[in-house]
Scaffold this motif. Structure first.
Motif, PDB file in Angstrom:
ATOM      1  N   ASN A   1       0.838  -1.194   0.000  1.00 17.63           N
ATOM      2  CA  ASN A   1       0.000   0.000   0.000  1.00 17.63           C
ATOM      3  C   ASN A   1       0.874   1.245   0.000  1.00 17.63           C
ATOM      4  N   VAL A   2       0.254   2.411  -0.157  1.00 22.62           N
ATOM      5  CA  VAL A   2       0.989   3.660  -0.160  1.00 22.62           C
ATOM      6  C   VAL A   2       1.478   3.989   1.247  1.00 22.62           C
ATOM      7  N   GLY A   3       2.611   4.692   1.349  1.00 23.59           N
ATOM      8  CA  GLY A   3       3.095   5.124   2.648  1.00 23.59           C
ATOM      9  C   GLY A   3       2.425   6.407   3.086  1.00 23.59           C
ATOM     10  N   PHE A   4       2.730   7.517   2.383  1.00 24.15           N
ATOM     11  CA  PHE A   4       2.102   8.815   2.622  1.00 24.15           C
ATOM     12  C   PHE A   4       1.270   9.170   1.391  1.00 24.15           C
ATOM     13  N   ARG A   5       0.053   9.657   1.610  1.00 23.01           N
ATOM     14  CA  ARG A   5      -0.766  10.098   0.484  1.00 23.01           C
ATOM     15  C   ARG A   5      -1.375  11.462   0.796  1.00 23.01           C
ATOM     16  N   PHE A   6      -1.185  12.405  -0.149  1.00 22.08           N
ATOM     17  CA  PHE A   6      -1.744  13.747  -0.023  1.00 22.08           C
ATOM     18  C   PHE A   6      -2.559  14.040  -1.278  1.00 22.08           C
ATOM     19  N   ALA A   7      -3.783  14.552  -1.095  1.00 20.21           N
ATOM     20  CA  ALA A   7      -4.662  14.844  -2.220  1.00 20.21           C
ATOM     21  C   ALA A   7      -5.392  16.155  -1.981  1.00 20.21           C
ATOM     22  N   HIS A   8      -5.437  16.992  -3.014  1.00 19.15           N
ATOM     23  CA  HIS A   8      -6.094  18.306  -2.906  1.00 19.15           C
ATOM     24  C   HIS A   8      -5.535  19.076  -1.708  1.00 19.15           C
ATOM     25  N   ALA A   9      -4.218  19.023  -1.548  1.00 18.23           N
ATOM     26  CA  ALA A   9      -3.544  19.617  -0.396  1.00 18.23           C
ATOM     27  C   ALA A   9      -2.561  20.686  -0.858  1.00 18.23           C
ATOM     28  N   SER A  10      -2.088  21.499   0.089  1.00 24.29           N
ATOM     29  CA  SER A  10      -1.123  22.546  -0.239  1.00 24.29           C
ATOM     30  C   SER A  10      -0.213  22.833   0.944  1.00 24.29           C
ATOM     31  N   ASN A  11       0.956  23.375   0.610  1.00 25.83           N
ATOM     32  CA  ASN A  11       1.978  23.724   1.597  1.00 25.83           C
ATOM     33  C   ASN A  11       2.342  22.503   2.457  1.00 25.83           C
TER      34      ASN A  11
ATOM     35  N   VAL B   1      -2.728  12.939 -11.321  1.00 26.08           N
ATOM     36  CA  VAL B   1      -3.945  13.659 -11.667  1.00 26.08           C
ATOM     37  C   VAL B   1      -5.110  12.979 -10.944  1.00 26.08           C
ATOM     38  N   ALA B   2      -6.090  13.759 -10.493  1.00 21.67           N
ATOM     39  CA  ALA B   2      -7.201  13.213  -9.715  1.00 21.67           C
ATOM     40  C   ALA B   2      -8.351  12.812 -10.624  1.00 21.67           C
ATOM     41  N   THR B   3      -8.466  11.514 -10.880  1.00 16.42           N
ATOM     42  CA  THR B   3      -9.598  10.967 -11.622  1.00 16.42           C
ATOM     43  C   THR B   3     -10.023   9.672 -10.944  1.00 16.42           C
ATOM     44  N   ALA B   4     -11.158   9.166 -11.345  1.00 16.01           N
ATOM     45  CA  ALA B   4     -11.657   7.921 -10.748  1.00 16.01           C
ATOM     46  C   ALA B   4     -10.703   6.762 -11.002  1.00 16.01           C
ATOM     47  N   ALA B   5     -10.037   6.777 -12.158  1.00 11.74           N
ATOM     48  CA  ALA B   5      -9.135   5.671 -12.500  1.00 11.74           C
ATOM     49  C   ALA B   5      -7.782   5.804 -11.814  1.00 11.74           C
ATOM     50  N   THR B   6      -7.221   7.008 -11.809  1.00  8.59           N
ATOM     51  CA  THR B   6      -5.871   7.195 -11.266  1.00  8.59           C
ATOM     52  C   THR B   6      -5.864   7.358  -9.753  1.00  8.59           C
ATOM     53  N   ALA B   7      -6.953   7.869  -9.197  1.00 13.52           N
ATOM     54  CA  ALA B   7      -7.017   8.142  -7.755  1.00 13.52           C
ATOM     55  C   ALA B   7      -8.400   7.763  -7.221  1.00 13.52           C
ATOM     56  N   PRO B   8      -8.688   6.465  -7.121  1.00 11.30           N
ATOM     57  CA  PRO B   8     -10.007   6.029  -6.640  1.00 11.30           C
ATOM     58  C   PRO B   8     -10.378   6.618  -5.287  1.00 11.30           C
ATOM     59  N   VAL B   9      -9.388   6.861  -4.428  1.00  9.14           N
ATOM     60  CA  VAL B   9      -9.686   7.422  -3.114  1.00  9.14           C
ATOM     61  C   VAL B   9     -10.324   8.801  -3.238  1.00  9.14           C
ATOM     62  N   CYS B  10      -9.956   9.561  -4.250  1.00  6.54           N
ATOM     63  CA  CYS B  10     -10.577  10.864  -4.472  1.00  6.54           C
ATOM     64  C   CYS B  10     -12.028  10.701  -4.913  1.00  6.54           C
ATOM     65  N   ALA B  11     -12.257   9.786  -5.846  1.00  3.51           N
ATOM     66  CA  ALA B  11     -13.618   9.560  -6.324  1.00  3.51           C
ATOM     67  C   ALA B  11     -14.527   9.053  -5.208  1.00  3.51           C
ATOM     68  N   GLU B  12     -13.972   8.231  -4.317  1.00  2.80           N
ATOM     69  CA  GLU B  12     -14.762   7.724  -3.200  1.00  2.80           C
ATOM     70  C   GLU B  12     -15.201   8.845  -2.261  1.00  2.80           C
ATOM     71  N   SER B  13     -14.442   9.929  -2.238  1.00  4.62           N
ATOM     72  CA  SER B  13     -14.782  11.060  -1.374  1.00  4.62           C
ATOM     73  C   SER B  13     -15.819  11.980  -2.010  1.00  4.62           C
ATOM     74  N   GLY B  14     -16.065  11.830  -3.307  1.00  2.00           N
ATOM     75  CA  GLY B  14     -17.045  12.648  -4.005  1.00  2.00           C
ATOM     76  C   GLY B  14     -16.599  12.953  -5.423  1.00  2.00           C
TER      77      GLY B  14
END
Length: 378
Positions: A134-144, A195-208
């Motif tokens: 699995n991934v170690g650290f994951r950041f999505a739609h984040a900054s700084n 890039v945030a899409t349902a295919a590349t980042a399912p965790v983003c799609a699961e959030s909305g």
């Protein structure tokens, strides 16, 4: 999420945090000036450590958590991080005892890079039991976000650090080395810029659905790191959903002073990326599929259309690059072109011979000087 739900969630988080402080702080933590810095003294119980660190990290209050200078800290859960947090892990080894579980995540609840803001992790070896895939650290739609001096062992089928639709992220002085069994065709990167899409980042799609609309990354710096993965590092794109997001581009990506190795794919790939700087790196691709793009040392390809692509300046300077088909490849399969691009003082080694070491096209202006090409005979 409605404002009412946010208020209720915040109230519950503060309540739990206060309760845990009352239960555990006398034994494992101490406050610094103004309550902003907490010295964390780990328990031998992974559950106690997991509960306490979650309470310290999950809200959005400004807080610095300082780990001991060294030693092991076992946790039994993912650490969910909120805004305005600094973790100083020193030389500690943080061990996730829950197999296949990530180490650090955060809630994905806002777009425009606001889901997580102002987080720094300094030092520490962050690992999972059983070399998790699995991934170690994951950041999505984040900054700084800053990771400095972190070591993240990873499996060849996983990402050590995943950066999805983020802005103003710096990863420096970090070590992300894959181990375990590698396949001949795996493409998983030690560090992924996605890039945030349902295919590349399912965790983003699961959030909305609003979190998977092809959002890309901006102002990302990877500096002075040592990386090894199936693919070393990649700025990703996707053709899924009938090419719906193929015209989304990453911007202002800096790859500086790293040693990056790709075992079954490219050392460094920049897909749909403009305004890139690749400087002072050692890039080595060990893939033996010499007739394919996956053996390139550095592959930079424009696969979509972007009207402003030519406005961005790019540079590739003072690198040592080793590849199979090409050492360095830059090209576009669309009518869009790269802006002024400088390629200077690089040492380029190619399995297919020195004449194939450098392949560059589709730039509005190309500045080449002092590059040396070699046949890679190893």
């Amino acid at each position: 999420m409605t404002q009412k739900l946010k208020i209720l969630r915040r109230f519950f988080t503060v309540f739990v945090f206060s309760l845990l402080l009352g239960l555990f702080i006398p034994q494992i933590c101490s406050y610094g000036a103004e309550g902003e810095t907490i010295e964390f003294v780990p328990s031998e119980d992974a559950a106690v450590n997991g509960r306490t660190l979650t309470a310290l990290l999950k809200d959005d209050e400004k807080r610095t958590i300082v780990f001991p200078q060294s030693g092991e800290i076992r946790i039994d859960r993912v650490l969910w991080v909120g805004d305005n947090k600094t973790i100083i892990a020193n030389d500690c080894t943080i061990i996730q005892t829950k197999k296949t579980a990530p180490l650090i995540l955060h809630e994905i609840d806002q777009t425009n890079f606001k889901s997580l803001r102002n987080v720094t992790v300094i030092g520490g070896t962050w690992k999972t039991v059983g070399n998790s895939a699995n991934v170690g650290f994951r950041f999505a739609h984040a900054s700084n976000i800053t990771l400095d001096g972190c070591t993240v062992p990873v499996n060849y089928q996983a990402h050590g650090i995943s950066i999805i639709a983020c802005k103003d992220v710096t990863v420096k002085n970090c070590t992300v080395l894959a181990s375990g069994k590698a396949t001949d065709t795996s493409l998983e990167e030690a560090i992924q810029i996605d890039v945030a899409t349902a295919a590349t980042a399912p965790v983003c799609a699961e959030s909305g659905k609003q979190f998977a609309k092809g959002q890309t990354c901006e102002n990302i710096t990877i500096k002075n790191c040592t990386l090894r993965g199936s693919r070393g590092l990649c700025c990703n794109f996707t053709r899924t959903e009938n090419n719906k997001y193929v015209n989304k581009f990453h911007k202002n990506i800096k790859i500086i002073g790293n040693t990056i190795t790709g075992t079954s794919a490219q050392s460094l790939t920049l897909h749909n990326t403009v305004g890139f700087t690749v400087k002072g790196n050692t890039l080595i691709t060990k893939n033996k599929r010499y007739d394919t793009t996956y053996s390139d040392g550095l592959n930079i390809t424009m696969l979509g259309t972007y009207a402003s692509s030519a406005k961005y300046k790019n540079s590739i300077v003072n690198n040592t690059i080793k590849g199979g088909r090409f050492s360095l490849y830059i090209g576009s399969i669309t009518d869009s072109r790269f802006g002024p691009t400088t390629i200077r003082s690089n040492k380029l080694y190619c399995r297919k011979g020195a004449a194939n070491a450098l392949k560059v096209g589709q730039c509005t202006k190309l500045i080449k000087s002092k590059n040396k090409t070699y046949t890679w005979k190893q």
